[in-house]
Design an enzyme around this catalytic site. Structure first.
Site, mmCIF file in Angstrom:
data_model
loop_
_atom_site.group_PDB
_atom_site.id
_atom_site.type_symbol
_atom_site.label_atom_id
_atom_site.label_comp_id
_atom_site.label_asym_id
_atom_site.label_seq_id
_atom_site.Cartn_x
_atom_site.Cartn_y
_atom_site.Cartn_z
ATOM 1 N N VAL A 79 -6.644 2.163 0.228
ATOM 2 C CA VAL A 79 -7.145 1.166 -0.732
ATOM 3 C C VAL A 79 -8.589 1.481 -1.126
ATOM 4 C CG1 VAL A 79 -7.623 -1.271 -1.068
ATOM 5 C CG2 VAL A 79 -5.594 -0.573 0.212
ATOM 6 N N GLU A 139 -5.473 13.545 0.322
ATOM 7 C CA GLU A 139 -4.777 12.613 1.208
ATOM 8 C C GLU A 139 -3.890 13.417 2.154
ATOM 9 O OE1 GLU A 139 -4.522 9.186 1.962
ATOM 10 O OE2 GLU A 139 -3.178 10.119 3.414
ATOM 11 N N GLY A 174 -10.692 5.456 6.807
ATOM 12 C CA GLY A 174 -10.374 4.265 7.598
ATOM 13 C C GLY A 174 -11.609 3.732 8.290
ATOM 14 N N HIS A 203 3.195 -21.458 -20.908
ATOM 15 C CA HIS A 203 3.421 -20.333 -21.816
ATOM 16 C C HIS A 203 2.277 -20.237 -22.815
ATOM 17 C CE1 HIS A 203 5.486 -17.457 -24.352
ATOM 18 N NE2 HIS A 203 5.161 -18.218 -25.396
#
Ligand SMILES: Cc1cc2nc3c(=O)[nH]c(=O)nc-3n(C[C@H](O)[C@H](O)[C@H](O)COP(=O)(O)OP(=O)(O)OC[C@H]3O[C@@H](n4cnc5c(N)ncnc54)[C@H](O)[C@@H]3O)c2cc1C
Length: 477
Positions: A193, A213, A280, A453
């Protein structure tokens, strides 16, 4: 040494887990102290922890600013707005970020004061007998004795073993939020994230961003359909995400950093101006516990607690990122509130099954409950309703019609089991799903709930209808 001052509750840490604990305990009529050791880059103290000073809030400030810059350049024309001569004033953008942080952290100090909590800046160490020794920023030592003590010391970024942060070329997420210039070429290690949000900010502002990654899949914790859709958008933005890329080393010098990694094709390397390590965070307990408190850490360094955040040492609790569970501000906040209520003898409960996750990229990504893969693994029979934002009048009017809402419900009971959203304001929309699920709502409950709406929220209504092939504004398949 000064005398020991008695409190009902002493909270160590004033981040999103600690300060709500202190405020709720004070609301419960208890005498409370909250101690925080945070030091900003300018040396100043502040409450609010990682979230307000170096995490959630500054990152969202920059995500908002950089998204506006990106939209002005790439999307205004679709609205018939021709903007020429746009210039980026990064100093002003960063000043805005800093002003927001200052206002918010100052607000926490004011909230603590208004609640009657004694706020203290300094480092707290728990001794046996629930005595907390506080070493103030001026070096003065104060002793507090708590009938209860709550540990909320949070977490710190994890460096790669071979790549210690140097604050210049190899930086953590905090450093990445305070860059004074847009780097030409940036490498982010970690497509979690934080890595995706930071990569998005600097890519939108003009940097070439390469994200490495180690895992072979993007966002493996998210529903696969969501992750697949997200990958398309990151690619469109120009984020170069390389999966299965394991970093083996980096060498900073005065011109940049050369990064070495291996992937399916063998040894690779690249040279960038800055390297952000976002792999992390680890629990922070340095200097927190004196000998003999009985508080135990697990093998990963988290303070061990039971399901109610009790440590096992009488009246010592721990909440937030220093204990197991998702590393999210709202998780820590709820744990803190629950502990403060429990201390006051009240009922308290944290529903760990319904903690929403949000990624503030564009489009936003948010989910709560179970993914399709989890339901399949658990052999739960489910039905799925998907509604694309392309069929939402409000999303079209916003020129933000990418993505969808997916609702998963149990075939047997109609209970909503998971909601997965990628699209405009997904982080806001997910709240309705959380409330519905917290009340054990069914797909039919949402189907029978009137949604204004045109709103984005109608997409959730329609996804619930689609789960029974009764969508009105989309073709049922
Ligand atoms: C870049 C980034 C973006 C993020 N974005 C989000 C987001 O959008 N949403 C979200 O939910 N989460 C986000 N997070 C995670 C979020 O910041 C954390 O979940 C949250 O801050 C954890 O709260 P905490 O109170 O447990 O710990 P912290 O916020 O780390 O606070 C702990 C506090 O305790 C203090 N402390 C430590 N030891 C002592 C001691 N011995 N004595 C006194 N004080 C001590 C620390 O100085 C700190 O102030 C983000 C994190 C980062 C890094």
């Amino acid at each position: 040494m000064s005398e020991t001052v008695d409190y009902d509750v002493v909270v160590i840490g004033g981040g999103p887990a600690g300060y709500p604990t202190a405020i709720r305990a004070a609301q419960n009529g208890l005498k409370v102290a909250c101690v925080d050791a945070w030091r900003n880059h300018d040396g100043g103290s502040a409450f609010g922890g990682t979230c307000l000073n170096a995490g959630c809030i500054p990152s969202k400030a920059l995500l908002e600013s950089s998204e506006l810059w990106h939209r002005a350049q790439h999307e205004f024309a679709a609205h018939g707005i021709r903007a020429s001569g746009l210039t980026l004033d990064l100093a002003a953008m960063q000043k805005r970020r800093a002003t927001i942080v200052k206002g918010m952290t100052g607000g926490i100090a004011a909230l603590l004061k208004a609640a009657g909590v004694t706020g203290m800046f300094g480092s707290g160490k728990l001794h046996p007998g629930r005595v907390v020794e506080v070493t103030g920023t001026d070096g003065k030592v104060t002793r507090l004795r708590g009938r209860h003590v709550v540990l909320a010391s949070g977490s710190v970024p994890t460096p790669l073993k071979s790549l210690p942060f140097d604050g210049q070329r190899i930086i953590d997420s905090w450093g990445a939020l305070e860059l004074p210039e847009v780097p030409k070429r940036l490498c982010v290690i970690g497509a979690g994230v934080i890595g995706l949000e930071l990569g998005s900010v600097w890519r939108r502002l003009g940097a070439e961003v390469i994200t490495l990654e180690a895992l072979d899949a993007l966002l493996p914790m998210a529903d696969t359909q969501l992750a697949t859709e997200a990958a398309k958008h990151f690619k469109k933005l120009g984020l170069d995400i390389r999966l299965g890329a394991k970093v083996s080393g980096a060498q900073p010098d005065k011109d940049g950093v050369s990064v070495r990694y291996t992937d399916a094709n063998g040894e690779q390397s690249l040279v960038v101006d800055k390297l952000i390590v976002a792999i992390g965070r680890r629990p922070f307990t340095e200097g927190l516990l004196a000998e003999g408190t009985g508080v135990r850490l697990d093998e990963r360094g988290f303070v061990q607690v039971d399901e109610h955040c009790a440590t096992g040492t009488e009246n010592v609790w721990a909440v937030g990122e220093v204990v197991r569970g998702p590393m999210l501000a709202h998780k820590g906040k709820e744990e803190g509130i629950a502990v403060a209520d429990r201390i006051a003898g009240k009922y308290a409960h944290v529903n760990y099954d319904l903690i929403p996750s949000v990624i503030y990229t564009a489009p936003e990504i948010a989910w709560v409950g179970q993914t399709e893969a989890q339901l399949q693994a658990a052999k739960i029979d489910y039905k799925s309703g998907v509604f694309p934002f392309a069929a939402s009048g409000r999303a079209r009017a916003m020129e933000a019609s990418s993505g969808f809402v997916k609702l998963l419900a149990a075939k047997a009971t109609d209970d909503i089991l998971g909601v997965h959203i990628i699209g405009p304001m997904a982080g806001e929309l997910i709240a309705e799903a959380v409330v519905a699920m917290e009340f054990r709502g069914s797909a039919e409950d949402l189907q029978r709930t009137i949604h204004a709406h045109p709103t984005l929220a109608e997409a959730l209504h329609e996804a619930a209808l689609a789960a029974d092939k009764r969508a009105i504004d989309n073709i049922n398949r």
